[in-house]
Design a protein around this motif. Structure first.
Motif, PDB file in Angstrom:
ATOM      1  N   MET A   1      42.588  46.447  28.918  1.00 17.70           N
ATOM      2  CA  MET A   1      42.174  47.568  30.009  1.00 17.70           C
ATOM      3  C   MET A   1      40.917  47.287  30.626  1.00 17.70           C
ATOM      4  SD  MET A   1      41.533  51.710  29.737  1.00 17.70           S
ATOM      5  CE  MET A   1      39.940  51.532  28.814  1.00 17.70           C
ATOM      6  N   VAL A   2      40.821  47.012  31.941  1.00 22.26           N
ATOM      7  CA  VAL A   2      39.502  46.853  32.529  1.00 22.26           C
ATOM      8  C   VAL A   2      39.268  48.002  33.581  1.00 22.26           C
ATOM      9  CG1 VAL A   2      38.302  45.154  34.331  1.00 22.26           C
ATOM     10  CG2 VAL A   2      40.010  44.183  32.589  1.00 22.26           C
ATOM     11  N   ILE A   3      38.076  48.418  33.566  1.00 22.00           N
ATOM     12  CA  ILE A   3      37.506  49.288  34.617  1.00 22.00           C
ATOM     13  C   ILE A   3      36.619  48.826  35.510  1.00 22.00           C
ATOM     14  CG2 ILE A   3      36.512  51.914  35.096  1.00 22.00           C
ATOM     15  CD1 ILE A   3      37.874  52.423  32.065  1.00 22.00           C
ATOM     16  N   THR A   4      36.733  48.894  36.747  1.00 22.06           N
ATOM     17  CA  THR A   4      35.751  48.263  37.832  1.00 22.06           C
ATOM     18  C   THR A   4      35.174  49.507  38.624  1.00 22.06           C
ATOM     19  OG1 THR A   4      37.343  47.638  39.590  1.00 22.06           O
ATOM     20  CG2 THR A   4      36.752  45.968  37.790  1.00 22.06           C
ATOM     21  N   GLY A   5      33.877  49.478  38.899  1.00 25.00           N
ATOM     22  CA  GLY A   5      33.411  50.624  39.690  1.00 25.00           C
ATOM     23  C   GLY A   5      32.262  49.976  40.720  1.00 25.00           C
ATOM     24  N   THR A   6      32.321  50.660  41.611  1.00 26.60           N
ATOM     25  CA  THR A   6      31.154  50.096  42.697  1.00 26.60           C
ATOM     26  C   THR A   6      30.594  51.578  43.316  1.00 26.60           C
ATOM     27  OG1 THR A   6      32.903  50.216  44.695  1.00 26.60           O
ATOM     28  CG2 THR A   6      32.430  48.317  43.455  1.00 26.60           C
TER      29      THR A   6
ATOM     30  N   LEU B   1      41.320  50.767  37.985  1.00 26.97           N
ATOM     31  CA  LEU B   1      41.778  50.667  36.415  1.00 26.97           C
ATOM     32  C   LEU B   1      42.980  49.682  36.391  1.00 26.97           C
ATOM     33  CD1 LEU B   1      42.404  51.584  33.549  1.00 26.97           C
ATOM     34  CD2 LEU B   1      43.992  53.247  34.387  1.00 26.97           C
ATOM     35  N   TYR B   2      42.756  48.711  35.444  1.00 28.55           N
ATOM     36  CA  TYR B   2      43.490  47.240  35.507  1.00 28.55           C
ATOM     37  C   TYR B   2      43.986  47.496  34.177  1.00 28.55           C
ATOM     38  CZ  TYR B   2      41.424  45.365  39.643  1.00 28.55           C
ATOM     39  OH  TYR B   2      41.120  45.034  41.054  1.00 28.55           O
TER      40      TYR B   2
ATOM     41  N   ASP C   1      40.255  40.134  41.449  1.00 29.79           N
ATOM     42  CA  ASP C   1      41.657  40.447  40.774  1.00 29.79           C
ATOM     43  C   ASP C   1      42.125  39.259  40.014  1.00 29.79           C
ATOM     44  OD1 ASP C   1      41.935  43.095  42.011  1.00 29.79           O
ATOM     45  OD2 ASP C   1      43.382  42.337  43.591  1.00 29.79           O
ATOM     46  N   LYS C   2      41.476  37.984  40.604  1.00 33.10           N
ATOM     47  CA  LYS C   2      42.065  36.813  39.785  1.00 33.10           C
ATOM     48  C   LYS C   2      41.273  36.606  38.512  1.00 33.10           C
ATOM     49  CE  LYS C   2      42.500  31.800  40.482  1.00 33.10           C
ATOM     50  NZ  LYS C   2      42.250  30.667  41.299  1.00 33.10           N
ATOM     51  N   GLU C   3      40.076  36.988  38.526  1.00 33.27           N
ATOM     52  CA  GLU C   3      39.198  37.003  37.430  1.00 33.27           C
ATOM     53  C   GLU C   3      39.630  38.050  36.376  1.00 33.27           C
ATOM     54  OE1 GLU C   3      34.651  35.558  39.031  1.00 33.27           O
ATOM     55  OE2 GLU C   3      35.593  37.634  39.681  1.00 33.27           O
ATOM     56  N   ILE C   4      39.971  39.166  36.745  1.00 33.79           N
ATOM     57  CA  ILE C   4      40.338  40.184  35.955  1.00 33.79           C
ATOM     58  C   ILE C   4      41.721  39.862  35.046  1.00 33.79           C
ATOM     59  CG2 ILE C   4      41.465  42.544  35.832  1.00 33.79           C
ATOM     60  CD1 ILE C   4      39.191  43.419  37.791  1.00 33.79           C
ATOM     61  N   GLY C   5      42.757  39.006  36.058  1.00 29.69           N
ATOM     62  CA  GLY C   5      43.849  38.439  35.341  1.00 29.69           C
ATOM     63  C   GLY C   5      43.955  37.388  34.441  1.00 29.69           C
ATOM     64  N   GLY C   6      42.602  36.843  34.566  1.00 33.05           N
ATOM     65  CA  GLY C   6      42.402  35.659  33.450  1.00 33.05           C
ATOM     66  C   GLY C   6      41.595  35.971  32.161  1.00 33.05           C
ATOM     67  N   LEU C   7      41.121  37.416  32.309  1.00 34.61           N
ATOM     68  CA  LEU C   7      40.419  37.985  30.930  1.00 34.61           C
ATOM     69  C   LEU C   7      41.081  38.022  30.096  1.00 34.61           C
ATOM     70  CD1 LEU C   7      38.187  40.791  32.745  1.00 34.61           C
ATOM     71  CD2 LEU C   7      37.514  38.554  31.860  1.00 34.61           C
ATOM     72  N   LYS C   8      40.762  37.723  28.645  1.00 38.67           N
ATOM     73  CA  LYS C   8      41.477  37.795  27.591  1.00 38.67           C
ATOM     74  C   LYS C   8      40.613  39.047  26.463  1.00 38.67           C
ATOM     75  CE  LYS C   8      44.543  34.920  28.163  1.00 38.67           C
ATOM     76  NZ  LYS C   8      45.835  35.303  28.917  1.00 38.67           N
TER      77      LYS C   8
END
Length: 76
Positions: free
Chosen positions: A1-6, A12-13, A69-76
């Protein structure tokens, strides 16, 4: 789960895929001019103290930038 905020909103990913964006929402008033105001939807995370739940948080990562989005997709 990734939450980004600005300063404009929150996303939410789950498993690297965008699930929900809270951006660009408007509040419509019922005055005679039908005034609209942008709603800012952000979250505040108290990172000094985590609690109030049963379970564990494992591999928490905090970034001081918005990931693509690419960086988030590559997170483990």
């Amino acid at each position: 789960m990734v939450i980004t905020g600005t300063n404009k909103g929150t996303s939410l990913y789950i498993n690297g895929k965008l699930q929900k964006k809270l951006y660009d929402d408007w509040i419509q008033f019922t005055d005679k001019d039908k005034t609209r105001m942008r709603k800012v939807e952000t979250l505040v995370f108290p990172l000094l103290t985590l609690g109030g739940f049963k379970g564990e948080i494992d591999a928490l990562q905090i970034w001081n930038k918005v990931l693509s989005d690419k960086e988030i997709g590559g997170l483990k």
